[in-house]
Design an enzyme around this catalytic site. Sequence first.
Site, PDB file in Angstrom:
ATOM      1  N   GLU A   8       0.858  -1.186   0.000  1.00  0.00           N
ATOM      2  CA  GLU A   8       0.000   0.000   0.000  1.00  0.00           C
ATOM      3  C   GLU A   8       0.892   1.233   0.000  1.00  0.00           C
ATOM      4  O   GLU A   8       1.805   1.352   0.823  1.00  0.00           O
ATOM      5  CB  GLU A   8      -0.918   0.007   1.219  1.00  0.00           C
ATOM      6  N   ASP A 128     -15.321  -3.473  -0.995  1.00  0.00           N
ATOM      7  CA  ASP A 128     -14.880  -3.197   0.369  1.00  0.00           C
ATOM      8  C   ASP A 128     -16.111  -3.196   1.268  1.00  0.00           C
ATOM      9  O   ASP A 128     -17.076  -2.464   1.010  1.00  0.00           O
ATOM     10  CB  ASP A 128     -14.185  -1.835   0.451  1.00  0.00           C
TER      11      ASP A 128
END
Length: 246
Positions: A8, A128
């Site tokens: 990330e 998500d």
Amino acid sequence: MQIVPVIELLGGRCVSRPAGSAVEPTPWSVDPVEMACRWAAEGAERLRVTDRGAAIGEDADDTVIDEIIRRAGIPVDVGGGLRSRARVERRIDRGAARVIVGTLAVWEPELVAALAKWHPDQIVVALDLFDGKVVTHGRAYTCAIAPEELMDFYRPVPLAGIALTALGATEDVEARIAKVADLARGAWAPIQADGIVNSLDDLSRLAYVPGIAAALLGDPLLRGTFDLAAAHAVAHVDSAGVAEFI
């Protein structure tokens, strides 16, 4: 079950947070390109790079991502902030093996369905979930549409996979595994599970869930909670045994 290390990016740096948590990400003083090369050398067959800055509206880390793709030597999937046809196709043109679309997949599903037909085996839809509800725009907005409805919409679409990220303010790992297991049951496309694994015990439970093709791992690998070799050993279990989560 394949193990896919996750990098990330935020402001050109690696960041991470415990799986399932919505806390602010922790920055790491490690070079993301070197980390990608290290994981490839340790046996990773594929990498995921998430541009967390682009996902929350900040500048994209395109230069770093391009360098990871160039040097890793294995397929690199890229997501984060890809909210237009132009951005998706630009990332494919710049070498991404697959692109992961989340917000776009929720808000413009017809466009994403068309992209999947134009780019077979290169579009992954990311859902998500926060306490079981779909969230978008870097997890800033909660949507009324149910994840099951989105799964049904994409059923006839030739996706490369579906990435399910399970987060929760109150849900424990068992609840998150149960939600992912429920959505993965009968899935027609490979399911990638995220937001589940903080320990080898978590990974071992996930490995027995039917329908899970890959586990996405970031924080525990960065923290050294376990290494890739241990993760691979746990993930390659006898697929004859499966677990039911009610």
